[in-house]
Write a protein that holds these residues in place. Structure first.
Motif, PDB file in Angstrom:
ATOM      1  N   ASP A 153       0.781  -1.240  -0.042  1.00  0.00           N
ATOM      2  CA  ASP A 153      -0.015  -0.107   0.131  1.00  0.00           C
ATOM      3  C   ASP A 153       0.879   1.123  -0.073  1.00  0.00           C
ATOM      4  N   ILE A 154       1.937   1.278   0.693  1.00  0.00           N
ATOM      5  CA  ILE A 154       2.792   2.613   0.907  1.00  0.00           C
ATOM      6  C   ILE A 154       3.592   2.525  -0.447  1.00  0.00           C
ATOM      7  N   ASP A 197      -6.723  -5.067  -4.591  1.00  0.00           N
ATOM      8  CA  ASP A 197      -6.632  -3.246  -5.039  1.00  0.00           C
ATOM      9  C   ASP A 197      -6.356  -3.217  -6.555  1.00  0.00           C
ATOM     10  N   GLU A 221      -1.045   6.045 -11.346  1.00  0.00           N
ATOM     11  CA  GLU A 221      -1.363   6.148  -9.990  1.00  0.00           C
ATOM     12  C   GLU A 221       0.116   6.591  -9.290  1.00  0.00           C
ATOM     13  N   GLY A 222      -0.128   7.349  -8.065  1.00  0.00           N
ATOM     14  CA  GLY A 222       1.428   7.494  -7.321  1.00  0.00           C
ATOM     15  C   GLY A 222       1.351   9.401  -7.407  1.00  0.00           C
ATOM     16  N   ASP A 236       2.584   1.639  -3.041  1.00  0.00           N
ATOM     17  CA  ASP A 236       1.662   1.974  -4.420  1.00  0.00           C
ATOM     18  C   ASP A 236       1.514   3.327  -4.557  1.00  0.00           C
ATOM     19  N   LYS A 237       1.378   3.922  -3.142  1.00  0.00           N
ATOM     20  CA  LYS A 237       1.229   5.331  -3.048  1.00  0.00           C
ATOM     21  C   LYS A 237       2.446   6.408  -3.525  1.00  0.00           C
TER      22      LYS A 237
END
Length: 247
Positions: free
Chosen positions: A81-82, A213, A97-98, A84-85
């Protein structure tokens, strides 16, 4: 065979399955239909889901108990998750994304980063799995799901205008990411063997996060949800049977 070396070799074979899936599309001049893409990715998700449940979660609990499983599984999901962000990346269907600032990174490298985020925990699962009786099953599972994934990557790149030879090289490189994950996982467990139940759960949590996700939402966003769902079910059945036969 040394168990660490076994994990590295297994992750190499599993990673090469991505290229195997890509090879049939070398003669393509355009991509495949969205329905076919969703079916391929749905099958891969089903295999990953069964591998996560039967080859990672169950052995992790058996080796280390519920608490170690919960800790490792949660950390694996949080890690992806981290990343991915924080990491700029481009998905086959969802797009970018990002972080917002990504204009200096080419689209193809954004795509490679996305596949890296997906494939690293898969390679890690193979690397740490070499230290368990599930070694062959895990490697087989990751290899089987890499075939349709490699096909999807190759066909999407060709459909986006990339020459087949370049698309094949990129598909090959995305598979080699799993070797890196396998190498790190195998070395980690070689040095600190008590981390094995945590590491298996970590890989499982990371893979489940990717399935929920990324893969499932992408395959359910183009109007072919039912076909993708049945493909996922078929992939789950195939992997469950392989686990029963080889496990």
């Amino acid at each position: 065979m040394n168990l660490a070396l076994k994990g590295i070799l297994y992750s190499l074979v599993a990673g090469l399955a991505t290229t195997l899936g890509a090879l049939p599309f070398m003669a393509m001049k355009k991509g495949i239909s969205r329905r076919t893409l969703d079916i391929l990715l749905g099958f891969a998700a089903g295999v990953m889901l069964a591998a996560t449940a039967f080859s990672l979660v169950v052995p992790s609990i058996e080796l280390g108990g519920p608490l170690r499983f919960v800790i490792g599984f949660t950390l694996g999901a949080i890690f992806v998750d981290i990343m991915d962000k924080l990491a700029p990346h481009e998905h086959l269907i969802k797009g970018y994304e990002g972080p917002l600032e990504h204009s200096k990174v080419s689209k193809i490298w954004l795509f490679v980063i996305a596949i890296t985020l997906h494939n690293f925990p898969e390679g890690m699962a193979v690397g740490v799995g070499a230290f368990t009786t599930e070694a062959l099953v895990i490697a087989m599972a990751i290899g089987v799901q890499n075939i349709p994934e490699g096909a999807a990557v190759m066909a999407s790149l060709v459909g986006a205008g990339y020459k087949p030879t370049r698309a094949l090289r990129i598909s090959f490189l995305t598979g080699m990411v799993e070797v890196v994950g396998g190498l790190l996982g195998a070395i980690l467990i070689s040095v600190v063997r008590p981390l094995l139940p945590y590491a298996m759960a970590f890989a499982g949590g990371a893979m489940l996060f990717v399935i929920s996700d990324e893969v499932v939402p992408e395959t359910h966003s183009g109007g072919f949800e039912r076909a993708s769902t049945y493909s996922l079910i078929f992939g789950f059945i195939v992997m469950a049977l392989l686990d029963n036969i080889l496990g």
